[in-house]
Structures are given as C-alpha cells and as structure tokens.
Design a protein around this motif. Structure first.
Motif, PDB file in Angstrom:
ATOM      1  N   GLU A 127       0.854  -1.184   0.000  1.00  0.00           N
ATOM      2  CA  GLU A 127       0.000   0.000   0.000  1.00  0.00           C
ATOM      3  C   GLU A 127       0.893   1.238   0.000  1.00  0.00           C
ATOM      4  OE1 GLU A 127      -3.255   0.348  -0.204  1.00  0.00           O
ATOM      5  OE2 GLU A 127      -3.737  -1.796  -0.197  1.00  0.00           O
ATOM      6  N   PRO A 128       1.439   1.607  -1.148  1.00  0.00           N
ATOM      7  CA  PRO A 128       2.391   2.725  -1.178  1.00  0.00           C
ATOM      8  C   PRO A 128       1.791   4.068  -0.797  1.00  0.00           C
ATOM      9  CG  PRO A 128       1.817   2.023  -3.396  1.00  0.00           C
ATOM     10  CD  PRO A 128       1.263   0.991  -2.473  1.00  0.00           C
ATOM     11  N   LEU A 129       0.453   4.191  -0.812  1.00  0.00           N
ATOM     12  CA  LEU A 129      -0.185   5.446  -0.425  1.00  0.00           C
ATOM     13  C   LEU A 129      -0.602   5.459   1.042  1.00  0.00           C
ATOM     14  CD1 LEU A 129      -2.421   6.119  -3.575  1.00  0.00           C
ATOM     15  CD2 LEU A 129      -0.180   7.094  -3.021  1.00  0.00           C
ATOM     16  N   ASP A 130      -0.241   4.414   1.763  1.00  0.00           N
ATOM     17  CA  ASP A 130      -0.615   4.325   3.170  1.00  0.00           C
ATOM     18  C   ASP A 130       0.581   3.888   4.016  1.00  0.00           C
ATOM     19  OD1 ASP A 130      -2.217   4.364   5.431  1.00  0.00           O
ATOM     20  OD2 ASP A 130      -3.050   2.354   5.086  1.00  0.00           O
ATOM     21  N   PRO A 131       1.608   4.736   4.099  1.00  0.00           N
ATOM     22  CA  PRO A 131       2.843   4.341   4.803  1.00  0.00           C
ATOM     23  C   PRO A 131       2.634   4.216   6.313  1.00  0.00           C
ATOM     24  CG  PRO A 131       2.931   6.654   4.207  1.00  0.00           C
ATOM     25  CD  PRO A 131       1.713   6.094   3.532  1.00  0.00           C
ATOM     26  N   PRO A 132       3.332   3.275   6.947  1.00  0.00           N
ATOM     27  CA  PRO A 132       3.269   3.136   8.400  1.00  0.00           C
ATOM     28  C   PRO A 132       4.266   4.071   9.080  1.00  0.00           C
ATOM     29  CG  PRO A 132       4.641   1.418   7.497  1.00  0.00           C
ATOM     30  CD  PRO A 132       4.130   2.208   6.316  1.00  0.00           C
ATOM     31  N   LEU A 133       4.287   4.006  10.395  1.00  0.00           N
ATOM     32  CA  LEU A 133       5.267   4.749  11.180  1.00  0.00           C
ATOM     33  C   LEU A 133       6.615   4.040  11.160  1.00  0.00           C
ATOM     34  CD1 LEU A 133       3.289   5.676  14.436  1.00  0.00           C
ATOM     35  CD2 LEU A 133       3.551   7.046  12.358  1.00  0.00           C
ATOM     36  N   CYS A 175      -1.836   6.936  11.332  1.00  0.00           N
ATOM     37  CA  CYS A 175      -2.648   7.531  12.390  1.00  0.00           C
ATOM     38  C   CYS A 175      -3.188   6.468  13.339  1.00  0.00           C
ATOM     39  CB  CYS A 175      -3.799   8.324  11.773  1.00  0.00           C
ATOM     40  SG  CYS A 175      -3.279   9.844  10.940  1.00  0.00           S
ATOM     41  N   ILE A 176      -3.579   5.320  12.793  1.00  0.00           N
ATOM     42  CA  ILE A 176      -4.048   4.228  13.649  1.00  0.00           C
ATOM     43  C   ILE A 176      -2.940   3.794  14.599  1.00  0.00           C
ATOM     44  CG2 ILE A 176      -4.897   1.858  13.682  1.00  0.00           C
ATOM     45  CD1 ILE A 176      -6.189   2.405  10.957  1.00  0.00           C
ATOM     46  N   GLN A 177      -1.718   3.680  14.080  1.00  0.00           N
ATOM     47  CA  GLN A 177      -0.589   3.319  14.940  1.00  0.00           C
ATOM     48  C   GLN A 177      -0.364   4.384  16.008  1.00  0.00           C
ATOM     49  OE1 GLN A 177       2.123   2.797  11.519  1.00  0.00           O
ATOM     50  NE2 GLN A 177       2.654   0.797  12.418  1.00  0.00           N
ATOM     51  N   THR A 178      -0.478   5.647  15.620  1.00  0.00           N
ATOM     52  CA  THR A 178      -0.315   6.746  16.571  1.00  0.00           C
ATOM     53  C   THR A 178      -1.379   6.677  17.658  1.00  0.00           C
ATOM     54  OG1 THR A 178       0.680   8.196  14.901  1.00  0.00           O
ATOM     55  CG2 THR A 178      -0.355   9.263  16.804  1.00  0.00           C
TER      56      THR A 178
END
Length: 347
Positions: A30-36, A100-103
């Motif tokens: 998911e290149p448009l949804d990078p993680p932290l 944001c979910i990870q945050t």
C-alpha cells in the motif's frame, strides 16, 4: 474539573517511513498508506503520556521536566487515584490511515497506564450509553487497568509538558457537514455504522472525517486505505465510526478535495465529535498535519492564531470553559516533550 466544558486534543501522526526511506514505496503493498517508523512509535507513545499528564496536572507546568515525579513531586504518580483531573478522557479517534491508527494505538496504550484516567472515564456518562451501566463500565475499567503494560524507560524519563501560552481566542461557528457543498460523497466502500454504546471506558476507534486531505498533490487517484488488521490493534473497535452518525452521506471526501472542502470537513468532524462525546469530557483526535491546521484555524479565530508547520506527533490542546462558546488554546502543535534526537522531519 468544573471549570471546563470540553477539552479537545488534536494530534498529528508520528514519523512516517517514506520520509526517511524514499524508496520504500517501490516494494510496498500500500504505497499510499505508509506506516510509522520505529522512531514514530516512540514519538507517539511520548505524546500519549503528555496528554495523560496534561489532563492530570493542574496549574503552571515546567517546560522540560526530567520525569513526572521530579516535576510534580511524589504525590502525582500513575497509581495515585487522587491526582487532580481536568476532565475524563473517554474517546480516542483516529484517521483510518495506518500511520494515524498506529499513533492512536500508542496514545491509547499510554492512557491506560493511568488508573485514575481509566476510572474517571468509566464514571463519565457519554451521549450514547444505552445498555452500558456504571458497574459494567467500572468492570471494564478494571480490565483495562490490569491489562495496561508498564511504561518503558524512555517514556518514563521523557514526559515533558507544555509551558502554557494562556491565549484567549475567539471561536468561529462551524457549519454542519450536511451544509458543506462538494465536501461529501455517498460513494464509499465503508457501510454506515449505527451508533452503539462505548465498549470500554476509554474507546479507540476510527472516524473517516479525520482522514488525509484528498489532494492530487498527495494522491494521484482516488484512494481509501484498507480496513486495519484488528489482530494488530486489539483495542481498536472493529467497526468504522464516521460522521455518518449525524449524516449518512458523510462517508468519504470527494476526490479531488479542495482546500476549503478539507478545512470544512475537518472542522465539521471535530465539532460533531465534541458534540457527541466531548461534553464534560476530553476527546483525542489523531489526524494529519493539514487536518490539525484546518481544525485549529476553523475553531479558533484565524486572525488571532498563527498555524505554522505541524511537527510529527505534536499535540494541540483546545479547551472550552464552562459558560463560554469560544475555544482557547493551551497547546499549539507542541512537541517539546519529544527529545530532539527523536523529532524527525518530513511531511
């Protein structure tokens, strides 16, 4: 506690992986949804403790205390149930993007380390409480308290708090989402979720209205991130919660989304979150840099507050006092609780 009607914490996500690894997207699913990054995880955990400490402590706060015990004395600790509370924190809302979910997940975990916050949330009476009794809330609170993991040394040594600005700013009236032209669409892959009771004293869930700005500068085509893996986020309420609670059409922004539409969407979203959950309570909204700026500029008079670059994992705290309609700023994109070596950079 009585001096406040509502407290709203706006938090930008932590450091994202594509800001430090420019080639990450080439192999990403998911290149448009990078993680932290791992740094981003540390940043956001610290922000969770800042929010908890800000809501527990009262009066002028030192800018860079070494730790909470040194800053406030031995009377204020994570196990002191008599610590002063401003308002109970009952909800943590997140944009549906992974970073944001990870945050929000790290913030939620940090809040659960403070039994006084969890118990206060259990005793709070939210707008939608059908079927949830005080005893059930207290039982869930005890479960959350016992499940909370101990704080690591980095977090214990790095909780610093805001030097308050004491700004007195004027709030703007925010239009309802249903009255915002071209800001909403009925096309969405996410079904409307009817209101349900809070499953635990401090709830962690999603709101599509907090999503990233749907700008062609960020997205080459319309995009909606996949549903999160709930096994990776066991505290996340496994259903989408959107501003459709008030308007079923408000599901996902149109693409492309104009600057004005994004500002209106963010203001309408946080306003409705406060209306539903933030009366005599504090709520946390985790979103993106543009979203934080938009919410602040629409809720607070734009000619009285200057919104600059929004740092990673920075915390903005808006308060509305009893008998007042206006919002005041107590923290504005604050990140001094994060050591300089962890602050990172990039968008």
């Amino acid at each position: 506690m009585a001096q406040y009607d509502s407290i709203l914490y706006l938090v930008r996500h932590g450091e994202r992986i594509d800001s430090v690894d420019r080639s990450w997207y080439k192999s990403a699913q998911e290149p448009l949804d990078p993680p932290l990054t791992s740094t981003g995880i540390k940043q956001t955990s610290l922000s969770g403790h800042l929010i908890a400490s800000s809501n527990l402590a009262d009066g002028p706060l030192p800018q860079n205390p070494i730790n909470i015990r040194a800053a406030f004395g031995s009377g204020l600790t994570k196990t002191n149930t008599s610590a002063p509370l401003k308002l109970p924190i009952t909800q943590v809302f997140s944009s549906p993007f992974l970073r944001c979910i990870q945050t929000a997940n790290e913030i939620h975990k940090a809040l659960l380390e403070y039994p006084e916050l969890v118990r206060a949330a259990a005793l709070a009476v939210p707008t939608e409480t059908s079927g949830i009794t005080t005893s059930a809330n207290l039982a869930a609170a005890n479960t959350q308290i016992s499940a909370a993991a101990p704080t690591n040394d980095l977090v214990s040594a790095s909780r610093s708090l805001l030097k308050r600005s004491n700004l007195n700013l004027t709030a703007l009236k925010t239009p309802l989402a249903s009255s915002i032209p071209n800001a909403i669409t009925t096309q969405s892959t996410v079904p409307y979720a009817p209101p349900t009771p809070r499953p635990a004293p401090i709830t962690f869930t999603l709101d599509n209205g907090l999503c990233e700005w749907m700008s062609p500068s960020y997205f080459p085509h319309p995009y909606q991130p996949p549903q999160p893996d709930t096994t990776a986020f066991p505290s996340l309420v496994p259903r989408p919660v959107t501003s459709a609670r008030m308007d079923p059409a408000f599901m996902w922004p149109r693409y492309p989304e104009s600057t004005n539409a994004m500002y209106s969407r963010m203001a309408a979203t946080v306003t409705r979150i406060v209306e539903l959950y933030g009366r005599n309570a504090a709520v946390v909204c985790v979103t993106h840099g543009a979203g934080v700026a938009a919410a602040v500029e629409r809720l607070v008079a734009p000619d009285e507050v200057i919104v600059n670059e929004c740092p990673y994992a920075s915390v903005t705290k808006l308060v509305r006092r009893k008998g007042e309609l206006k919002w005041s700023v107590e923290m504005l994109m604050y990140n001094e609780h994060i050591p300089e070596a962890l602050r990172g950079g990039g968008r």
